[in-house]
Structures are given as C-alpha cells and as structure tokens.
Motif scaffolding. Structure first.
Motif, short mmCIF file in Angstrom:
data_model
loop_
_atom_site.label_atom_id
_atom_site.label_comp_id
_atom_site.label_asym_id
_atom_site.label_seq_id
_atom_site.Cartn_x
_atom_site.Cartn_y
_atom_site.Cartn_z
N TYR A 57 1.38 -8.01 -6.40
CA TYR A 57 1.62 -6.50 -6.29
C TYR A 57 2.15 -5.83 -7.41
O TYR A 57 1.66 -4.86 -7.79
CB TYR A 57 2.43 -6.19 -4.86
CG TYR A 57 2.51 -4.82 -4.61
CD1 TYR A 57 1.56 -3.91 -4.18
CD2 TYR A 57 3.83 -4.24 -4.36
CE1 TYR A 57 1.72 -2.60 -3.95
CE2 TYR A 57 4.08 -3.04 -3.99
CZ TYR A 57 3.09 -2.37 -3.94
OH TYR A 57 3.31 -0.81 -3.51
N TYR A 83 -3.86 -3.97 -1.57
CA TYR A 83 -5.06 -4.67 -0.71
C TYR A 83 -5.15 -6.12 -1.37
O TYR A 83 -5.30 -7.03 -0.44
CB TYR A 83 -6.17 -3.94 -0.95
CG TYR A 83 -7.51 -4.23 0.03
CD1 TYR A 83 -7.08 -3.73 1.33
CD2 TYR A 83 -8.28 -5.51 0.02
CE1 TYR A 83 -8.33 -4.26 2.36
CE2 TYR A 83 -9.19 -5.66 0.88
CZ TYR A 83 -9.27 -5.20 2.13
OH TYR A 83 -9.88 -5.39 3.18
N CYS A 129 -1.78 -8.35 0.12
CA CYS A 129 -1.79 -8.09 1.76
C CYS A 129 -1.35 -9.42 2.18
O CYS A 129 -0.42 -9.51 3.03
CB CYS A 129 -2.77 -7.70 2.33
SG CYS A 129 -2.88 -5.77 2.91
N GLU A 158 2.17 -9.88 1.64
CA GLU A 158 3.21 -8.80 2.38
C GLU A 158 3.46 -9.37 3.93
O GLU A 158 4.50 -9.30 4.34
CB GLU A 158 2.50 -7.43 2.46
CG GLU A 158 3.03 -6.47 3.16
CD GLU A 158 4.59 -5.89 2.22
OE1 GLU A 158 5.46 -5.46 2.91
OE2 GLU A 158 4.68 -6.77 1.13
N TRP A 186 -4.58 -9.02 7.09
CA TRP A 186 -5.04 -7.58 6.61
C TRP A 186 -4.67 -6.90 7.78
O TRP A 186 -4.98 -5.59 8.01
CB TRP A 186 -6.27 -7.39 6.22
CG TRP A 186 -6.55 -7.73 4.70
CD1 TRP A 186 -6.19 -7.03 3.51
CD2 TRP A 186 -6.88 -9.14 4.16
NE1 TRP A 186 -6.36 -7.72 2.50
CE2 TRP A 186 -6.47 -8.91 2.72
CE3 TRP A 186 -6.76 -10.46 4.65
CZ2 TRP A 186 -6.87 -9.95 1.74
CZ3 TRP A 186 -7.07 -11.53 3.93
CH2 TRP A 186 -7.04 -11.52 2.41
N SER A 211 -2.96 -3.54 7.20
CA SER A 211 -3.13 -3.20 5.73
C SER A 211 -3.27 -1.96 5.41
O SER A 211 -3.05 -1.24 4.59
CB SER A 211 -4.44 -3.98 5.39
OG SER A 211 -5.69 -3.51 5.90
N THR A 212 -3.92 -1.04 6.62
CA THR A 212 -3.87 0.20 6.29
C THR A 212 -2.67 1.00 5.97
O THR A 212 -2.68 1.92 4.99
CB THR A 212 -4.49 1.03 7.83
OG1 THR A 212 -5.95 0.51 7.80
CG2 THR A 212 -4.91 2.64 7.44
N PHE A 228 -0.11 -0.36 4.81
CA PHE A 228 0.53 -0.85 3.70
C PHE A 228 -0.36 -0.30 2.49
O PHE A 228 0.38 0.09 1.32
CB PHE A 228 0.22 -2.23 3.62
CG PHE A 228 0.84 -3.31 2.30
CD1 PHE A 228 2.02 -2.80 1.77
CD2 PHE A 228 0.17 -4.07 2.03
CE1 PHE A 228 2.53 -3.32 0.61
CE2 PHE A 228 0.61 -4.86 0.65
CZ PHE A 228 1.65 -4.54 0.14
N VAL A 229 -1.66 -0.15 2.47
CA VAL A 229 -2.27 0.29 1.31
C VAL A 229 -2.07 1.95 1.21
O VAL A 229 -1.76 2.38 0.23
CB VAL A 229 -3.92 0.20 1.54
CG1 VAL A 229 -4.74 1.06 0.72
CG2 VAL A 229 -4.33 -1.33 1.70
N LYS A 255 3.85 -0.63 9.12
CA LYS A 255 3.81 -1.66 8.48
C LYS A 255 4.39 -2.87 9.14
O LYS A 255 3.56 -3.79 9.47
CB LYS A 255 3.74 -1.60 7.02
CG LYS A 255 3.29 -3.00 6.27
CD LYS A 255 4.11 -3.03 5.10
CE LYS A 255 5.48 -3.59 5.26
NZ LYS A 255 6.27 -3.92 4.16
N ALA A 271 2.73 -5.78 11.32
CA ALA A 271 2.55 -7.16 10.87
C ALA A 271 3.30 -7.98 11.60
O ALA A 271 3.13 -9.37 11.67
CB ALA A 271 3.27 -7.25 9.36
#
Length: 295
Positions: A80, A119, A122, A125, A165, A168-169, A171-172, A226, A230
């Motif tokens: 990252y 991305y 992920c 993360e 993922w 992921s939304t 996070f991204v 997130k 997660a």
C-alpha cells in the motif's frame, strides 16, 4: 539533481521502506483504534475512553497483544505505502512533463494513486483488521490466527478469495480520500511552509502533521465502515451479513448509534494517522535525499 524526477524504483522503494519504518512504531496505536471502533459496534451507546480502554486492553490481554497483526501491517505497507506514494510521484512527474503541476494536478494524481494502491493491498488490510481485533473478541468467537499466512490461507479457504475484497469499497474510497487529503496536501503544505521560510526537517514535520490532521478528520467514517465490514460475521439466524456497502454501513451505524459513533476511536486514529504520516515522510525524504546525494 534535486529537481529532477526520481527513477520509479526509487520512489516505490523509499515509499515502502518509509511506510514500514513508521508502522513499526504506530501499530500498537492502530490496534487500540481498531478495537475501540469495533467495541463500540458491540456496545452501542456506551462511551469509550481512550485511556481506560487502552489500560484495560493491556491488563486483560497483555501489552504484546497490541502487536497482533504486525506481520499483516508490514505487508500492507509493502504493497500500500509503496504503491500509494510511489505511484503519486510517478504520476506527478509524468504530468509535469506536459504542464505545470498545480494543487489540482497533485489532487488528481494522489487520488488515482491512492485508489490503485488500496485495491492492490486489500488482502493485507483484511488480514490486519482480523488479526488486530481477534484477541478482543469473546473466546467462542476468536479465530486464533497463528500468523499473517495462516490468516490469509484460512480466509481464502473458509470464506472464499472474494472475502479479501469484502469492504474494499470503503477502503478504496478512503484511500482515494487519503491520497487527496494526505499525499496531495503534504506535497502542497511543503510549498506553503517553505514560503513562510520553514525548510528542512521542520518543514517535513509541519507539513506531514498538518496533512495527517486533515486526512484523519475526513476519512474516519470510512475507516469505521471498513473495520465493521472487514470483521463482520453472518447473522446466525438469517446467514446474512449486516453490512453490505459503504453508504449502507455508515447509514446503519449513524441510525442505530448516532453519527458520532463513526468517530469512535478518533484519538488513536489521529495518533496513528498523524504519527505515521510524520514518520513515513521523514524517512522517505531522508532516503530520497541520500539517493540524490549519491548521484
């Protein structure tokens, strides 16, 4: 040589090493922040104090549990941090060959770099969140991961590769905001503080700490979403996951617990953001200065 663009490998390597350097010091603070944030999800409406929460965590689980997930955290920095700031410098320098790079140019480059880096990283993360929070769960709910490889292997085997993922939304999205509010603002604040006659190491500290404050304030709700996405588990009765997307998660939390619940754990989050930003950029600047001095 000072104004010449750096080779891509130097940007990526110095960014990754800077990220790892900062994370070794900041990881315990991140662990407390993640656990505070998720503890608020298990105890809606209960006010959680940073000092008492940290003291109880150390007393009940031991101080070394604050380093749970350090392996995943370092792997996260490798992917990252190196991609985020490395890509930013590559994008910025490439843009600079066509036009003067202003603040909006920096903003666009940093946003794109942040989203791409998130991305890519992920899986690290998700593993980091799971391992950091595992010791704070009831015994029956703990997954008892043995390490980052065991965590990754079990997630893929038990939940499918797509679980990496899940979440992921946010996070991204958060990473795009981090790029815009940390990387781009750091680059801009360096110019601003230099205009005030502040240069050298003091410039790096002031610029990075200011950038850390801006980005932690803006991205905290996405960090909360997130973390919850997660670490969530299916409802035992319905088998459905409670959180399905960024906006839905934030709306559900705000509706059930109040909007300020999205900022539970802000103090350690800012300590993590500000502290890591200062340490990372300080090391990045040192490494890149050493490379330029060798040429």
């Amino acid at each position: 040589m000072a104004n010449q663009p750096l080779p891509g490998w130097v940007s990526f390597a110095s960014s990754g090493l800077g990220g790892i350097f900062g994370w070794v010091f900041i990881h315990p603070i991140n662990t407390i922040g993640v656990r505070m944030n998720l503890a608020s999800a298990r105890n809606p409406g209960v006010k959680i104090s940073l000092g008492s929460f940290a003291a109880n965590t150390v007393r009940e689980n031991g101080i070394m549990t604050l380093y749970n997930g350090i392996g995943a955290g370092i792997w996260r920095q490798i992917f990252y941090a190196s991609s985020r700031y490395g890509l930013f410098q590559v994008f910025r320098d490439t843009l600079g060959t066509y036009r003067e790079v202003d603040f909006f140019g920096r903003l666009a480059c940093a946003t794109a770099a942040g989203g791409c880096a998130a991305y890519i990283s992920c899986p690290c993360e998700v593993s980091l969140v799971r391992m950091s929070n595992d010791a704070s769960l009831p015994l029956a709910d703990r997954r008892n991961y043995k390490g980052v490889l065991d965590c990754g292997t079990r997630i893929a085997r038990e939940e499918g590769v797509g679980a990496f993922w899940r979440g992921s939304t946010p996070f991204v999205t958060r990473a795009c905001l981090v790029g815009a509010t940390q990387v781009a603002t750091y680059d801009q604040f360096k110019t601003i503080y230099k205009g005030f006659g502040i240069d050298g190491n003091v410039n790096v500290v002031c610029s990075s700490l200011t950038a850390g404050l801006v980005y932690s304030t803006i991205t905290m709700p996405f960090e909360s979403a997130k973390n919850r996405m997660a670490s969530q588990q299916p409802d035992p009765a319905t088998g459905k996951l409670p959180y399905r997307g960024t906006v839905q998660t934030m709306q559900a939390v705000a509706g059930a617990e109040g909007a300020l619940a999205l900022y539970t754990g802000f103090a350690p989050y800012f300590m993590r953001c500000g502290g890591h930003t200062v340490l990372m950029f300080f090391m990045v600047e040192k490494l890149q200065k050493m490379y330029r001095a060798s040429k």
